[in-house]
Design an enzyme around this catalytic site. Structure first.
Site, PDB file in Angstrom:
ATOM      1  N   HIS A   1       0.842  -1.204   0.000  1.00 12.11           N
ATOM      2  CA  HIS A   1       0.000   0.000   0.000  1.00 12.11           C
ATOM      3  C   HIS A   1       0.870   1.245   0.000  1.00 12.11           C
ATOM      4  O   HIS A   1       2.096   1.138   0.107  1.00 12.11           O
ATOM      5  CB  HIS A   1      -0.959   0.011   1.203  1.00 12.11           C
ATOM      6  CG  HIS A   1      -0.280   0.133   2.528  1.00 12.11           C
ATOM      7  ND1 HIS A   1       0.488  -0.861   3.074  1.00 12.11           N
ATOM      8  CD2 HIS A   1      -0.272   1.148   3.434  1.00 12.11           C
ATOM      9  CE1 HIS A   1       0.929  -0.465   4.246  1.00 12.11           C
ATOM     10  NE2 HIS A   1       0.486   0.740   4.494  1.00 12.11           N
TER      11      HIS A   1
ATOM     12  N   ASP B   1       6.123   4.311   4.859  1.00 15.14           N
ATOM     13  CA  ASP B   1       6.964   3.292   5.500  1.00 15.14           C
ATOM     14  C   ASP B   1       6.853   1.932   4.809  1.00 15.14           C
ATOM     15  O   ASP B   1       7.423   0.949   5.262  1.00 15.14           O
ATOM     16  CB  ASP B   1       6.696   3.189   7.009  1.00 15.14           C
ATOM     17  CG  ASP B   1       5.272   2.837   7.343  1.00 15.14           C
ATOM     18  OD1 ASP B   1       5.012   2.458   8.500  1.00 15.14           O
ATOM     19  OD2 ASP B   1       4.404   2.946   6.456  1.00 15.14           O
ATOM     20  N   HIS B   2       6.142   1.914   3.666  1.00 10.64           N
ATOM     21  CA  HIS B   2       6.085   0.705   2.843  1.00 10.64           C
ATOM     22  C   HIS B   2       6.533   0.919   1.409  1.00 10.64           C
ATOM     23  O   HIS B   2       6.855  -0.041   0.712  1.00 10.64           O
ATOM     24  CB  HIS B   2       4.663   0.124   2.870  1.00 10.64           C
ATOM     25  CG  HIS B   2       4.324  -0.485   4.190  1.00 10.64           C
ATOM     26  ND1 HIS B   2       4.386  -1.835   4.425  1.00 10.64           N
ATOM     27  CD2 HIS B   2       3.984   0.088   5.360  1.00 10.64           C
ATOM     28  CE1 HIS B   2       4.077  -2.060   5.707  1.00 10.64           C
ATOM     29  NE2 HIS B   2       3.832  -0.911   6.295  1.00 10.64           N
TER      30      HIS B   2
ATOM     31  N   GLU C   1       2.087  -7.843  10.084  1.00  5.58           N
ATOM     32  CA  GLU C   1       2.670  -6.892  11.024  1.00  5.58           C
ATOM     33  C   GLU C   1       2.090  -7.136  12.405  1.00  5.58           C
ATOM     34  O   GLU C   1       0.937  -7.510  12.539  1.00  5.58           O
ATOM     35  CB  GLU C   1       2.324  -5.470  10.588  1.00  5.58           C
ATOM     36  CG  GLU C   1       3.055  -5.061   9.352  1.00  5.58           C
ATOM     37  CD  GLU C   1       3.044  -3.565   9.156  1.00  5.58           C
ATOM     38  OE1 GLU C   1       2.070  -2.925   9.601  1.00  5.58           O
ATOM     39  OE2 GLU C   1       3.979  -3.051   8.551  1.00  5.58           O
TER      40      GLU C   1
END
Lengths: 375, 596
Positions: free
Chosen positions: B68, B72-73, B203
């Site tokens: 997504h 932080d991805h 996560e």
């Protein structure tokens, strides 16, 4: 970005209560635990323990309250609304009573089936695990569970018992019995509470109340039930005046002074919607920071707050100052299944109008209500 | 034993810069490529040296998959593809592909222009990186190559967020960042139910939280807006074009209607056009409420919400304005903020995370005096409210996901090891659970099922041998010959195999001579052998044949006199290969001599 969608039907039902809540609550948080809890116990000003009560393995969780609730002046800058599971552990059986031992990271539990106690280490900063450290045998052969209470002492001690004849004060580290309540009767207890460093109230389900002192082996003062009723609950306030409130399953509430338990200072008839049948059904608690106010759950699907300031000596109907209907309004259960009931509730030890309540559907609410009289 | 290897390069036991390497069936896949928002130096990027010490990653990776658009991805993606070097395919869903470049460019601008950093990717690099992206549709199987298959599923976390199912042969891995309750109850979620991947990677950041209900968050929002409006204040809500704006608008509209409020609500036009456009594109990705609104009427034909004009900001009286950009770092929202900041009756509601360096970030950290261009200072007197509406999963949601998927192994990333022992213990009551640190490889042996066809003859033969009927729960040993031709495996009888392969069957016979001291006649000795064997080998078929031989099963024993010694006999034993064991046993037994 995109939000989740909750069932449309529940949204509609919530609307009225929801809109009203904008004015009637300063803060409102609604949580759903995986399993319902029968206990909410403060382990610090910011953390509480909850635990499951099913027949098999259960979780004990120590939850930190949402930062936003506790933030006060900086509230606006804090977005954190969730409970954080800071410690967790597993119990082999149900947890029906859990007490935190003040001044320690130790908790004591009882499974509601015997009078034995289990000891737990709630864990420090370097771990998130709650570990069982031992057990203490109870005295009674009763089928009912023990009541447990503790106050700050060094070395740590716990007062416990399932019946009036089985109340004892035990030193945690050695298991040594330091004191026993000397009464002949074997009445099941509804609560145990310290009213000073050494004096305590042992309240029986039938309404008899014993006032005893752990320093003396002299027989305790016994006070008979205030009225004819099968079940009674008691709470003593921590305030200087030390008021005692007794509530019956038929809704009769009697306030007396600790120094004169038999004499009623004032009383009132509360409205009872659902007749409580077992001692665990009802919770009565004085507000720690609101003089003369107490809360009750178990007489209906709500948590009700009463103000005894205007109560008189003659029995009269009283209506609640505030009612928290959140659990019944947002119940996850559909029609046809058993109605949900409130399993327990507690006041925040310092914040005057903050309470936590839990229900049989696993919901836990944290709410800070607005006194309707100030509007 | 076959293995699947998982190595987190970031977000191992750490929050931020999610980047996970998976080796499955000989394929190497990179899951996410995030930036750590807390660092200003190279620590913000994942450590790609684990893949190779010398430069380009193209030869070492079969594909990259982005879950997504959160930075932080995907924040390190242009750095990885253009500065470290990777030319292979990058997979992500359509909305992610549309939104990523916008966020990356915004982020680049803030980092380079405002903070003056130099070792950072350029606008051109973002464009070049996005050219390598192959968009994914939901529920569509994509063959990355002959053996590697991937499929994206709705995750519901943010617009375009996907769970990914990776398959090579009969081994599979499912990767999910966070999945909310809706996604699990969604009709499209049936695939997760008992999908039993070899590994489920998720996560754990939110696994230790228990979320406050959406209704309470909304209640707080409405309460704050209402309180400001009631005291005559103005409320500014800075939003992203594709942010919560639409949902919050619907919420306010309903509330205004219900409470019969008159104060105006405005929506800045830049937002309207962009948002409308994206919503039309991604209608299948939105939730029910928005879809209903959009289908019933044009998105922004609200009764109480109107298009904003910059002159309205000076109008007296209460109002609510939604304006971009979301972090107050430029544009219209910043302009309005400057006008309204000095009045303590006003309010700004920040509905999301703000990157360091932006005004949004500063005021959320309590700063009440801001330095603006031209050395002027702005006194922040208005009320600042930070509200979180993110739809991530919590402890309950994660357990629900795991129980539905029933993975053989569970792997958690994005959490601090010491604070995850309880969660790990909880999961381990039902599943294997691992929590590797950055750079630590977890190698999990898999038990892939190998499908083999069995010939009817062989099956019939097994049946005639008797015993219980074939049972999938009870393994049964059998004999046959395995023929591997191209990609198929076949189990046939040895005769059939020989025929198919055009081979002749050979027989192997062993012969053994045993000397025996025995003065009797040949036939007497034979008879004594017969009697002896009969008493020792009670379960075997022993025959004394008229042609002067003793047969034990298929083993033939003959007796003849020794040429050298009149009292000695020579026993001739002969057996076929199949009776090797028995034959050896008999020869040892007879060497010991006969009982008297």
């Amino acid at each position: 970005m995109m939000g989740e969608t909750e069932a449309v039907e529940i949204d509609d039902i919530l609307d009225d209560w929801f809109i009203e809540s904008l004015k009637s609550y300063k803060d409102l948080h609604v949580y759903q635990l995986e399993h319902p809890t029968q206990i909410i116990e403060w382990t610090s000003g910011k953390t509480v323990c909850v635990a499951g009560y099913s027949s098999g393995k259960n979780e004990i969780l120590e939850l930190r309250l949402p930062l936003r609730l506790l933030a006060d002046e900086k509230k606006g800058l804090c977005a954190e609304r969730d409970f954080k599971v800071v410690h967790g552990g597993f119990s082999e059986g149900p947890v029906c009573c859990l007490r935190h031992i003040p001044g320690t990271r130790c908790a004591v539990t009882n499974d509601g089936l015997t009078s034995d106690l289990q000891l737990w280490d709630l864990g420090a900063d370097d771990t998130d695990v709650i570990r069982k450290t031992g057990s203490l045998p109870g005295t009674s052969v009763s089928q009912a569970g023990s009541r447990i209470t503790a106050r700050l002492s060094s070395p740590p001690q716990v007062l416990h018992g399932a019946q009036s004849s089985g109340v004892q004060l035990t030193q945690l580290s050695t298991g040594q019995t330091l004191y026993r309540l000397e009464v002949d009767s074997t009445k099941p207890l509804s609560s145990l509470k310290f009213v000073s460093e050494t004096a305590f109230l042992a309240s029986c389900c039938d309404g008899t109340v014993y006032l005893a002192d752990t320093r003396t082996s002299a027989p305790p003062q016994a006070s008979p039930p205030p009225g004819e009723c099968a079940l009674w609950w008691t709470d003593a306030s921590a305030a200087s005046q030390c008021r005692v409130i007794m509530l019956s399953s038929s809704g009769q509430a009697v306030v007396s002074d600790l120094r004169n338990l038999g004499g009623a200072l004032c009383q009132a008839q509360l409205d009872v919607q659902t007749s409580p049948r077992k001692p665990e059904d009802v919770t009565v608690a004085w507000a720690p920071a609101l003089d003369g106010c107490f809360s009750v759950s178990g007489l209906s699907g709500l948590v009700q707050i009463y103000d005894t300031a205007r109560w008189r000596a003659e029995l009269q109907d009283a209506s609640p100052l505030f009612q928290h209907a959140g659990h019944s309004v947002s119940s996850q259960h559909g029609d046809g299944s058993a109605p949900i009931f409130i399993t327990t509730h507690v006041w925040h030890p310092e914040r005057p109008r903050t309470l936590l309540s839990a229900a049989s559907d696993g919901s836990v609410h944290v709410w800070d209500w607005v006194d309707p009289q100030t509007n | 034993m076959p293995e699947i290897k998982v190595t987190p390069l970031g977000a191992g036991q750490d929050v931020g810069r999610s980047c996970i390497l998976v080796s499955i069936g000989g394929k190497n896949i990179m899951l996410d490529c995030g930036m750590h928002m807390g660092y200003n130096d190279d620590r913000r990027f994942p450590d790609f040296s684990y893949i190779t010490q010398n430069g380009r990653l193209t030869d070492f990776l079969d594909c990259v998959i982005i879950s997504h658009f959160h930075l932080d991805h995907c924040g390190a993606l242009p750095y990885m593809s253009e500065m470290v070097g990777y030319d292979g395919p990058i997979y992500m869903t359509h909305p992610t592909k549309a939104i990523c470049p916008i966020l990356l460019e915004d982020f680049r601008k803030i980092t380079v222009d405002k903070k003056g950093e130099t070792n950072f990717f350029t606008s051109q690099m973002i464009k070049d990186c996005m050219k390598k992206v192959i968009p994914l549709n939901l529920h569509q199987t994509v063959q990355v190559d002959d053996e590697l298959e991937i499929k994206a599923y709705y995750a519901g976390h943010v617009l375009g967020a996907a769970m990914v199912h990776i398959k090579v042969g009969s081994e599979s891995v499912v990767y999910t960042v966070s999945v909310n309750k809706f996604a699990l109850c969604h009709s499209g979620a049936a695939w997760i139910d008992k999908c039993r991947p070899d590994i489920l990677i998720s996560e754990s950041t939110y696994a230790t939280t228990i979320r406050d209900s959406k209704r309470c968050r909304e209640r707080d929002f409405l309460k704050k807006v209402h309180e400001s409006i009631e005291r005559g204040g103005k409320v500014l809500i800075p939003v992203f074009a594709l942010g919560r704006a639409q949902e919050l608008c619907i919420l306010l509209e309903t509330f205004w209607e219900r409470m019969n409020l008159k104060a105006p609500i405005y929506f800045s036009t830049g937002l309207t056009e962009k948002a409308n456009h994206y919503y039309k594109l991604f209608i299948t990705w939105t939730n029910q409420k928005i879809r209903k609104t959009f289908v019933q009427r044009n998105m922004f034909e609200f009764k109480h919400i109107k298009a904003f004009d910059r002159s309205y900001a000076d109008n007296p009286g209460p109002m609510v304005v939604f304006a971009t950009p979301g972090m107050l770092h430029a544009g219209q929202s910043l302009q309005i903020f400057k006008k309204w900041a000095g009045n303590d009756k006003n309010m700004v509601i920040m509905p999301g995370y703000c990157v360091q360096g932006t005004i949004g970030h500063k005021i959320l950290n309590g700063q009440r005096k801001l330095e603006m261009e031209g050395r002027s200072t702005l006194d922040v007197k208005l009320q600042v409210e930070y509200m979180s509406f993110s739809a991530h999963a919590d402890a309950k949601g994660i357990m629900q996901l795991i129980r539905m998927a029933e993975p053989r192994n569970m792997l958690l990333v994005h959490g601090e090891a010491a604070k995850m022992e309880f969660l790990k213990g909880k999961i381990e009551q039902e599943f294997n659970c691992y929590m590797p640190a950055n750079g630590e490889t977890v190698a999990l042996t898999t038990n892939p099922s190998v499908p083999v066809d069995i010939s009817l003859n062989l099956l019939k033969r097994e049946m005639t041998l008797g015993g219980p009927l074939p049972d999938p729960k009870k393994p049964r040993t059998m004999h046959g010959t395995l023929i591997m031709k191209e990609n198929s495996l076949k189990l046939v009888s040895s005769e059939q195999a020989l025929k198919e392969l055009g081979l002749n069957e050979h027989q192997l016979r062993f012969t053994c001579r045993v000397q025996l001291q025995d003065p009797h006649s040949d036939s007497d000795t034979l008879h004594r052998i017969y009697t002896h064997l009969k008493s020792v080998l009670k379960d075997y078929t022993i025959q004394h044949l008229p042609d002067g031989t003793v047969m034990v099963e298929s083993i033939v024993i003959k007796v003849s006199s020794s040429a050298e010694d009149a009292n000695a006999k020579v026993l001739l034993l002969s057996w076929s290969y199949q009776d090797e064991d028995l034959g050896s046993y008999l020869s040892s037994l007879l060497k010991k001599g006969l009982p008297t």
